[in-house]
Motif scaffolding. Structure first.
Motif, PDB file in Angstrom:
ATOM      1  N   LEU A  91      -8.088 -18.374 -26.392  1.00  0.00           N
ATOM      2  CA  LEU A  91      -7.862 -16.807 -26.029  1.00  0.00           C
ATOM      3  C   LEU A  91      -9.335 -16.361 -25.308  1.00  0.00           C
ATOM      4  O   LEU A  91     -10.125 -16.730 -25.808  1.00  0.00           O
ATOM      5  CB  LEU A  91      -7.518 -15.831 -27.393  1.00  0.00           C
ATOM      6  N   ILE A  92      -8.985 -16.110 -24.191  1.00  0.00           N
ATOM      7  CA  ILE A  92     -10.235 -15.648 -23.060  1.00  0.00           C
ATOM      8  C   ILE A  92     -10.080 -14.155 -22.909  1.00  0.00           C
ATOM      9  O   ILE A  92      -9.249 -13.894 -22.277  1.00  0.00           O
ATOM     10  CB  ILE A  92     -10.182 -16.431 -21.962  1.00  0.00           C
ATOM     11  N   THR A  93     -10.769 -13.307 -23.396  1.00  0.00           N
ATOM     12  CA  THR A  93     -10.947 -11.880 -23.344  1.00  0.00           C
ATOM     13  C   THR A  93     -12.230 -11.524 -22.449  1.00  0.00           C
ATOM     14  O   THR A  93     -12.558 -10.509 -22.102  1.00  0.00           O
ATOM     15  CB  THR A  93     -10.920 -10.961 -24.316  1.00  0.00           C
ATOM     16  N   HIS A  94     -13.211 -12.717 -22.487  1.00  0.00           N
ATOM     17  CA  HIS A  94     -14.386 -12.281 -21.737  1.00  0.00           C
ATOM     18  C   HIS A  94     -14.301 -12.009 -20.274  1.00  0.00           C
ATOM     19  O   HIS A  94     -13.913 -12.876 -19.575  1.00  0.00           O
ATOM     20  CB  HIS A  94     -15.343 -13.658 -22.219  1.00  0.00           C
ATOM     21  N   GLN A  95     -14.551 -11.027 -19.819  1.00  0.00           N
ATOM     22  CA  GLN A  95     -14.334 -10.727 -18.540  1.00  0.00           C
ATOM     23  C   GLN A  95     -15.315 -11.344 -17.355  1.00  0.00           C
ATOM     24  O   GLN A  95     -15.305 -11.224 -16.306  1.00  0.00           O
ATOM     25  CB  GLN A  95     -14.174  -9.081 -18.417  1.00  0.00           C
ATOM     26  N   GLY A  96     -16.428 -11.967 -18.089  1.00  0.00           N
ATOM     27  CA  GLY A  96     -17.385 -12.576 -17.205  1.00  0.00           C
ATOM     28  C   GLY A  96     -16.560 -13.633 -16.446  1.00  0.00           C
ATOM     29  O   GLY A  96     -17.046 -13.965 -15.103  1.00  0.00           O
ATOM     30  N   TYR A  97     -15.663 -14.223 -16.956  1.00  0.00           N
ATOM     31  CA  TYR A  97     -14.911 -15.370 -16.046  1.00  0.00           C
ATOM     32  C   TYR A  97     -14.069 -14.718 -14.794  1.00  0.00           C
ATOM     33  O   TYR A  97     -13.940 -15.410 -13.961  1.00  0.00           O
ATOM     34  CB  TYR A  97     -13.925 -16.051 -16.908  1.00  0.00           C
ATOM     35  N   SER A  98     -13.859 -13.513 -15.108  1.00  0.00           N
ATOM     36  CA  SER A  98     -13.198 -12.862 -13.722  1.00  0.00           C
ATOM     37  C   SER A  98     -14.142 -12.656 -12.655  1.00  0.00           C
ATOM     38  O   SER A  98     -13.756 -12.625 -11.459  1.00  0.00           O
ATOM     39  CB  SER A  98     -12.427 -11.530 -14.306  1.00  0.00           C
ATOM     40  N   ARG A  99     -15.366 -13.008 -13.113  1.00  0.00           N
ATOM     41  CA  ARG A  99     -16.767 -12.748 -12.098  1.00  0.00           C
ATOM     42  C   ARG A  99     -16.795 -14.023 -11.573  1.00  0.00           C
ATOM     43  O   ARG A  99     -17.782 -14.211 -10.733  1.00  0.00           O
ATOM     44  CB  ARG A  99     -17.553 -11.947 -12.558  1.00  0.00           C
ATOM     45  N   TYR A 100     -16.400 -15.125 -11.788  1.00  0.00           N
ATOM     46  CA  TYR A 100     -16.307 -16.285 -11.301  1.00  0.00           C
ATOM     47  C   TYR A 100     -15.524 -16.434  -9.982  1.00  0.00           C
ATOM     48  O   TYR A 100     -14.819 -15.888  -9.844  1.00  0.00           O
ATOM     49  CB  TYR A 100     -15.696 -17.665 -12.026  1.00  0.00           C
ATOM     50  N   HIS A 157     -10.341  -6.346 -11.246  1.00  0.00           N
ATOM     51  CA  HIS A 157     -11.137  -5.609 -10.097  1.00  0.00           C
ATOM     52  C   HIS A 157     -12.282  -6.503  -9.759  1.00  0.00           C
ATOM     53  O   HIS A 157     -12.983  -5.980  -8.968  1.00  0.00           O
ATOM     54  CB  HIS A 157     -11.615  -4.274 -10.497  1.00  0.00           C
ATOM     55  N   TYR A 158     -12.426  -7.629 -10.288  1.00  0.00           N
ATOM     56  CA  TYR A 158     -13.459  -8.544 -10.202  1.00  0.00           C
ATOM     57  C   TYR A 158     -12.846  -9.787  -9.431  1.00  0.00           C
ATOM     58  O   TYR A 158     -13.777 -10.593  -8.862  1.00  0.00           O
ATOM     59  CB  TYR A 158     -13.943  -9.049 -11.380  1.00  0.00           C
ATOM     60  N   LEU A 159     -11.576  -9.998  -9.389  1.00  0.00           N
ATOM     61  CA  LEU A 159     -11.301 -11.152  -8.683  1.00  0.00           C
ATOM     62  C   LEU A 159     -11.684 -11.507  -7.250  1.00  0.00           C
ATOM     63  O   LEU A 159     -11.541 -10.404  -6.589  1.00  0.00           O
ATOM     64  CB  LEU A 159      -9.625 -11.380  -8.879  1.00  0.00           C
TER      65      LEU A 159
END
Lengths: 177, 240
Positions: free
Chosen positions: A80-89, A115-117
């Protein structure tokens, strides 16, 4: 500019990122404890109804989810990934990371902050729907040919009041074929 | 215990005794106003004034005359800007800066300050975000307070605008800025549009998780001139 006898010191601005970890705790204080964010209940329900008992959870904000967790991805039946840091990859980096997670565990529940994609504004070379939310799903599906991608997000126009920085809004169950 | 499931802030009332509201609103205000920290640092300091570096660029490029800082914690620059008017949308600001004008809607600006300002500054105002494609309607309201030839310093963040992020975002925002000439006679005289540059960390597949550049001021910076296009900015003060 107005004259002043004081010495002026010009300093770089601070970084907003330091606030992120505390968003849920800060926002919870605005309310009493009689509410729960629906998308967090959705995650718990998904895990319970699909009999996942060993969840490896990578997070940035503590979401206080009720579930059985494990310490290692190799022991997990669901990542389960809820860390939004990955959306900033970058987009390609997200796909690489998803592929790596699926190698470690065939079941992935991925939360992305819309909003980060495409944070680095790279040209996207695949045909996508004009509408952004279906385009996110289409991008994931086309980029992960060896996986089943199920979009379990709720579609709405985000005006900044949806707790997106507590738990990212786009939810996908991704299963390795 | 059964708890109500909510989607957004509006689905459940906040704790509403007066003290709590004031405290909540102050925290919410501060979360969206990193510049308020400069106010806290400056207000008791008798020797120094701390200025954020993009504000330093703005300060050194203001035209003589009246300046409005809207939703930008501009009160912290009170000692450095002549004829400064601070307008905010949060009542809580009145508590620590009584001179602030509080408006609920931008439409109130024209009535309060018709044809008044030589400079109008909106620096990453959270209240300007969450619009579809770009904040055009806000810009129209700001121009109603401006003299001919006035400058509008406008910066914001792409991550809190509602748009399709798979398109060319640079073109999207630059085209928007240029389009304002026809919409409300705002001429784009300078811009700086920056996005994160992501590189792999070491040899594996990890990247840095940082936001787009300049979360304080926004990664999309524009300077417009109202009804004219002849102002030369001093770029020696810009450290972008």
């Amino acid at each position: 500019m107005k004259e002043t006898t004081k010495q002026i010191e010009v300093i770089p601005s601070s970084n907003l990122y330091k606030w992120a970890k505390n968003f849920k705790r800060v926002q919870d204080r605005f309310f009493d404890n009689q509410y729960k964010i629906r998308r967090l209940q959705q995650i718990e329900d998904f895990i319970y109804l699909n009999n996942f008992n060993k969840v490896y959870h990578e997070y940035e904000v503590d979401l206080e989810l009720e579930m059985s967790t494990v310490e290692s991805k190799s022991d997990a039946d669901l990542i389960l990934i809820t860390h939004q840091g990955y959306s900033r990859y970058p987009l390609s980096g997200i796909i690489e990371k998803v592929s790596q997670w699926l190698e470690e565990c065939p079941n992935l529940y991925l939360c992305l902050n819309r909003h980060y994609l495409n944070i680095d504004n790279k040209k996207v070379d695949i045909d996508l729907p004009d509408s952004f939310l279906p385009a996110i799903t289409s991008w994931l599906t086309q980029s992960l040919p060896n996986a089943v991608v199920v979009d379990i997000s709720r579609n709405y126009v985000d005006r900044g009041s949806h707790f997106t920085w507590v738990c990212p809004d786009r939810h996908y169950y991704i299963k390795k074929i | 215990m059964t708890r109500k499931l909510i989607e957004c802030f509006d689905d459940y009332p906040m704790i509403n005794n007066k003290d709590e509201i004031t405290r909540h609103n102050y925290i919410r205000y501060r979360l969206g106003r990193l510049k308020h920290e400069f106010w806290l640092k400056n207000r008791k300091n008798k020797e120094k004034i701390y200025v954020e570096e993009y504000d330093w660029f703005i300060l050194n490029n203001l035209k003589p005359g009246n300046t409005c800082m809207f939703g930008s914690a501009g009160y912290y620059l009170e000692d450095l800007i002549e004829n400064l008017t601070v307008v905010e949308t949060w009542n809580v600001v009145k508590g620590f800066y009584p001179k602030a004008h509080i408006v609920k809607h931008r439409q109130e600006l024209e009535k309060l300050f018709p044809n008044t300002f030589d400079n109008f500054v909106v620096n990453n105002n959270r209240g300007d975000h969450w619009v579809v494609d770009a904040p055009t309607e806000h810009m129209i309201e700001y121009t109603k307070t401006m003299h001919d030839g006035a400058l509008l310093f406008y910066s914001f963040r792409d991550t809190q605008i509602v748009f399709n992020r798979f398109i060319d975002q640079y073109e999207h925002f630059l085209n928007w800025a240029k389009s304002l000439e026809k919409v409300c006679d705002l001429h784009l005289i300078w811009h700086d549009i920056k996005f994160a540059k992501k590189q792999k960390i070491s040899n594996n597949i990890e990247y840095d998780i940082m936001e787009n550049p300049d979360t304080s001021n926004g990664n999309l910076k524009f300077v417009f001139q109202y009804k004219r296009n002849d102002y030369k900015l001093d770029m020696s003060y810009y450290n972008g």
